[in-house]
Every structure is written in structure tokens, then in C-alpha cells.
Design a protein around this motif. Sequence first.
Motif, PDB file in Angstrom:
ATOM      1  N   ALA A 171      30.408  54.120  39.713  1.00  0.00           N
ATOM      2  CA  ALA A 171      31.730  54.726  39.573  1.00  0.00           C
ATOM      3  C   ALA A 171      32.609  53.924  38.620  1.00  0.00           C
ATOM      4  N   SER A 172      32.442  52.606  38.615  1.00  0.00           N
ATOM      5  CA  SER A 172      33.228  51.763  37.714  1.00  0.00           C
ATOM      6  C   SER A 172      32.848  52.008  36.262  1.00  0.00           C
ATOM      7  N   GLU A 173      31.567  52.302  36.002  1.00  0.00           N
ATOM      8  CA  GLU A 173      31.148  52.652  34.645  1.00  0.00           C
ATOM      9  C   GLU A 173      31.878  53.896  34.154  1.00  0.00           C
ATOM     10  N   VAL A 174      32.058  54.848  35.077  1.00  0.00           N
ATOM     11  CA  VAL A 174      32.799  56.065  34.743  1.00  0.00           C
ATOM     12  C   VAL A 174      34.277  55.740  34.568  1.00  0.00           C
ATOM     13  N   ALA A 175      34.822  54.956  35.486  1.00  0.00           N
ATOM     14  CA  ALA A 175      36.265  54.713  35.544  1.00  0.00           C
ATOM     15  C   ALA A 175      36.785  53.842  34.414  1.00  0.00           C
ATOM     16  N   GLU A 176      35.907  53.173  33.679  1.00  0.00           N
ATOM     17  CA  GLU A 176      36.389  52.341  32.576  1.00  0.00           C
ATOM     18  C   GLU A 176      36.784  53.184  31.369  1.00  0.00           C
ATOM     19  N   ASN A 177      36.518  54.476  31.429  1.00  0.00           N
ATOM     20  CA  ASN A 177      36.791  55.360  30.297  1.00  0.00           C
ATOM     21  C   ASN A 177      38.185  55.988  30.372  1.00  0.00           C
TER      22      ASN A 177
END
Length: 256
Positions: A192-198
Motif C-alpha cells: 500500500a505504501s508503494e501505491v501511496a507514494e504517488n
Amino acid sequence: MNERVDVQSHGHVRLLRFRNPPQNFATVSLLREIADCLETTDADPQVRAVVLASDGKAFCAGADLISPNGFGAVGDDPLAEFYAQAVRIFASRKPIVAAVQGAAVGAGLGLALAADFRVATAEARFAANFVKLGFHPGFGLTHSLPRVIGHQRATQMFLTGARYKAEDVAAWGLVDRLASSDGLLEAALAFASEVAENAPLSLLATRATLRAGLVDDIRAALAHEHREQLKLQNTADFAEGVRAMTERRPGRFEGR
């Protein structure tokens, strides 16, 4: 205050962790709390992605078809109340990663498929076991499951009612990442953090495009599934299917 859903923030990721021991059966009230939390998350500009997880050995073992009013409904159409909350979950706007351990069966599989991604342990088991109960699939699964894994593989899951290991359905796209039992939550939060960094506006717009029409399609699927379930819930085969499940044996069906 949520009775069944704990809420935590991890940077731009919101963790929603639900519980309904011992099997995390889906009920109207549980789904309502999850939907309420997702709507609150949608309204929070600091949140860019969500992890949906559960306590205990099972992610969600489906709906309680054995206990009287196992759906926890208040009206005379428990399925309609149940599915109204399912639509709200599918209508959430921000990316969701489901963290799946143990059983994701029936409505539990449907709940996992409301998410964009699924991270699972090797011990996770996925099943659309409705035919083993003499029942019709629900929770919008007749649309959401083939949408993710394709028509043929969804047909296999529906018509066998078998349980599938996470590593087997990972090759189908039902599981996006595998994790160790003690590292599941960490892996889901990392995803989810990979997604949320965008960029948040870009995330919302892209997800909306990719899911365009999905809520309407789920509503249509639920309406059809509801009608078919109402037809089957008073049959002798459904009563036998529930007995067989409680007695942990194959059903002895007669087609009536």
C-alpha cells in the motif's frame, strides 16, 4: 467509535483491521462498519491507500448461514441489507490492499475481491463454495471473480466449489503477492505504501478510470444473485447443504 474495526494510520496508508470472532463471519453490521470507515477514508485527503485486514486465523469465512439471522439483519430481507453494504464497499474511491490469511470463502472471497490487490499467506484458502451448499453465488462474485481471473477459471471455482491454495491462484491473478504468516501485515502495508507514494489526484483519477462502471455492474450482478438466492434458500438441497457443512461431510443432494 467502531466496535469491530480498528483504524490506524501509517503515513498516507490507513489500516482497517476488522474482527468478528471466531471466523470473522460477514454480517450486515460488520460490512456497514467497514463501509463507514472507507467513506471516512475517502474524505481524508491525507490518506492515499488502504489496507483491509482482519484478526484471527481466517480473513473472513463468509456469511453465517447456520445461525438464525446470521446476517444480523433487522428487516425481512437480510440479503438485501447485506448487499446494500457490499455496494458501499465497492464504491469506495481509494486503492485497497487486502491482507488475507486463512479462509476467504463465499462472502469473504467477495470482500477480498472488493479490494484492488490481495496479499496472502501460503496458508490462505480461497473458495466460492456456494454449489456445495445448494446455493447461488453472491456478493457480486459472478462479476468480480471473472473480472480478476477470467471466465474459465472463475467457472472452475464456482462449479467445483473447491478450496484453492494461495500459491495456485496467484498464477491466476487472484493473489498479487505472497507473504509469510508473521509478515503478512508488513507486506500489505509495504504494498500500500508503494501505491501511496504517488500523486494522490492521479491515483484517484486512474483508479476511477480502471473501475469505470464497476459499481453499476456489481449492483446488476447483486440484483440477479439476490433473485437466484431467494429461489434456492427454501429448497431441500440448500437445507441439506447447510447440514452437510455443519457435519463436515459431502452433501447428499436430490435436486429439489
